[in-house]
Motif scaffolding. Structure first.
Motif, PDB file in Angstrom:
ATOM      1  N   ASP A 252      12.816   5.561  13.218  1.00  0.00           N
ATOM      2  CA  ASP A 252      12.537   5.972  11.843  1.00  0.00           C
ATOM      3  C   ASP A 252      12.719   4.753  10.940  1.00  0.00           C
ATOM      4  N   PHE A 253      11.609   4.195  10.474  1.00  0.00           N
ATOM      5  CA  PHE A 253      11.684   2.983   9.658  1.00  0.00           C
ATOM      6  C   PHE A 253      12.353   3.256   8.299  1.00  0.00           C
ATOM      7  N   ASN A 254      12.342   4.514   7.873  1.00  0.00           N
ATOM      8  CA  ASN A 254      12.955   4.825   6.589  1.00  0.00           C
ATOM      9  C   ASN A 254      14.468   4.909   6.666  1.00  0.00           C
TER      10      ASN A 254
ATOM     11  N   PRO B 181       6.975   2.776  14.096  1.00  0.00           N
ATOM     12  CA  PRO B 181       7.589   3.880  13.367  1.00  0.00           C
ATOM     13  C   PRO B 181       7.377   5.234  14.050  1.00  0.00           C
ATOM     14  N   LYS B 182       8.446   6.004  14.045  1.00  0.00           N
ATOM     15  CA  LYS B 182       8.367   7.400  14.454  1.00  0.00           C
ATOM     16  C   LYS B 182       7.871   8.178  13.237  1.00  0.00           C
TER      17      LYS B 182
HETATM   18  C1  LIG Z   1       8.962   6.881   4.695  1.00  0.00           C
HETATM   19  O1  LIG Z   1       9.093   7.841   3.679  1.00  0.00           O
HETATM   20  C2  LIG Z   1       7.964   7.939   2.824  1.00  0.00           C
HETATM   21  C3  LIG Z   1       8.267   8.902   1.722  1.00  0.00           C
HETATM   22  O2  LIG Z   1       9.096   9.927   2.173  1.00  0.00           O
HETATM   23  C4  LIG Z   1       6.750   8.377   3.639  1.00  0.00           C
HETATM   24  O3  LIG Z   1       5.614   8.468   2.834  1.00  0.00           O
HETATM   25  C5  LIG Z   1       6.515   7.353   4.729  1.00  0.00           C
HETATM   26  O4  LIG Z   1       5.455   7.772   5.549  1.00  0.00           O
HETATM   27  C6  LIG Z   1       7.766   7.156   5.558  1.00  0.00           C
HETATM   28  N1  LIG Z   1       7.537   6.044   6.460  1.00  0.00           N
HETATM   29  C7  LIG Z   1       7.699   6.131   7.774  1.00  0.00           C
HETATM   30  C8  LIG Z   1       7.376   4.891   8.521  1.00  0.00           C
HETATM   31  O5  LIG Z   1       8.097   7.147   8.332  1.00  0.00           O
END
Ligand SMILES: *[C@@H]1O[C@H](CO)[C@@H](O)[C@H](O)[C@H]1NC(C)=O
Ligand SMILES: *[C@@H]1O[C@H](CO)[C@@H](O)[C@H](O)[C@H]1NC(C)=O
Ligand SMILES: *[C@@H]1O[C@H](CO)[C@@H](O)[C@H](O)[C@H]1NC(C)=O
Ligand SMILES: *[C@@H]1O[C@H](CO)[C@@H](O)[C@H](O)[C@H]1NC(C)=O
Length: 364
Positions: A194-196, A151-152
């Motif tokens: 970006d995993f999100n 993840p970035k």
């Molecule tokens: C994804 O989003 C959540 C909430 O915004 C955050 O806490 C989390 O660190 C993010 N995950 C990554 C892998 O960026």
């Protein structure tokens, strides 16, 4: 050498700040009096390389994370990944499978090093979920022909926003789980996404399944690379009594050599790590003492109305608002990390050798 494991070496010979410099070469070196020499991973011969490539399973993924807590909240990513690949884990538990590890994961339990290596040799993908930071495992996976997907972090993790760094004396900003892998290895061996962003995550997995990669070990992680670095440090580390006189620098030979120094001004809000990186250089804390002088501000055309000396890890720096130039009073506070929108920092950048970023081109 056929040890099938990664060796860690610390060398305590004082000085040359490796702090905030070369993750993961700098793992555990939180203070400048401890030089961390880095990792060594096993090198493969041609027969082994070919065997690994022959035995790769294109749809096999291994998750980086021995503790169930590292899997927490990752069900979405795991489900997406499972649409394409068979997922293997090496999570330790005593009796019951932890709820964080879904039933579709083939869990092997904690594996001995040799068994883990066999697993990595068959897997196509090694996936990290953001923790632990900067460990040796991703480099070992890449050396065994895996692609590392990580993840970035946006925003980057630091002592301001993450428990792990909170209270630690560093203002480093960590841009991904393994910034070295991101910046110095990169594609096709390392995918930092970006995993999100589910589309980006999905696209990365599909691309990974389409490509073939060979086992890869950066030179600095080979035994020879480690010995080269060790040799350079032993030959060149100034001793601490010399450092005490560092302010009178011109009397003492510098290492890394001064010829490697490139003075760069950061933008406001930018750290020296970033400023040097943008110039395709490395920030070298050992060279701060040469730029902590009035002449450095002149060289960058900063109009100093005042020149002060303070204890603040962002100095030397120029404050545009007050047209003030600030020198560093305590050489122990020199740091490449850290930024403030109030300052344009003076940064001691240097070039680096490909595959041995700890050393400059003229360092050997
Ligand atoms: C994804 O989003 C959540 C909430 O915004 C955050 O806490 C989390 O660190 C993010 N995950 C990554 C892998 O960026
Ligand atoms: C390659 O390495 C393996 C494992 O160490 C060894 O058994 C084999 O003899 C080596 N092959 C060559 C050609 O060196
Ligand atoms: C350290 O430097 C001082 C001053 O240059 C010198 O006198 C001393 O011998 C050095 N010590 C070692 C262990 O090299
Ligand atoms: C540097 O050291 C020399 C002698 O070793 C001394 O004469 C000189 O004043 C020093 N310069 C500064 C700026 O401290």
């Amino acid at each position: 050498m056929h040890v099938g494991m990664i060796l860690l070496c610390w060398l305590e010979i004082g000085s040359i700040s490796m702090n905030d410099l070369f993750p993961p070469l700098s793992l555990a070196a939180h203070t400048p009096d401890n030089s961390f020499m880095g990792f060594v991973a096993e090198e493969l011969n041609e027969t082994e390389r070919l065997a690994i490539q022959r035995n790769k399973l294109n749809n096999m993924a291994v998750v980086y994370g021995k503790e169930a807590s590292m899997w927490k909240g990752k069900a979405t990513f795991l489900t997406t990944l499972h649409r394409y690949m068979e997922i293997h884990g090496t999570v330790y538990f005593e009796t019951q499978r932890p709820p964080e590890v879904p039933a579709f994961v083939k869990n092997h339990g904690l594996l001995a090093q040799a068994e883990l290596q066999q697993l990595l040799r068959r897997a196509k993908l090694f996936i990290g979920f953001g923790f632990p930071y900067e460990g040796p495992a991703p480099l070992e996976a890449i050396a065994n022909g895996c692609i590392f997907l990580q993840p970035k972090f946006n925003p980057p993790h630091s002592s301001l926003n993450h428990e792990f760094f909170r209270g630690k004396p560093t203002s480093r900003k960590v841009s991904s789980q393994h910034p070295y892998a991101e910046q110095h290895v990169g594609r096709p061996h390392v995918y930092t996404v970006d995993f999100n962003n589910s589309e980006e995550f999905d696209a990365a997995i599909r691309e990974i399944m389409r490509i073939d990669v060979e086992p890869y070990l950066p030179y600095e992680y080979t035994c020879e690379g480690m010995l080269e670095r060790l040799h350079a440090y032993i030959q060149n580390q100034p001793n601490s009594s010399v450092l005490a006189w560092a302010s009178n620098a011109s009397d003492f030979p510098s290492w890394p050599p001064l010829s490697a120094l490139r003075l760069v001004a950061s933008l406001e809000g930018q750290s020296c790590v970033e400023a040097c990186q943008n110039a395709e250089l490395f920030c070298e804390p050992a060279l701060f003492r040469f730029i902590n002088i009035r002449e450095a501000f002149n060289a960058l055309d900063f109009p100093c109305e005042g020149l002060d000396s303070e204890m603040n890890h962002l100095l030397p720096a120029f404050s545009a608002e007050q047209a003030e130039c600030g020198l560093q009073q305590d050489p122990l506070l020199f740091s490449c990390a850290g930024s403030s929108i109030k300052y344009r920092r003076l940064c001691p950048c240097r070039d680096y050798r490909n595959g041995q970023v700890a050393l400059c081109r003229d360092c050997l």
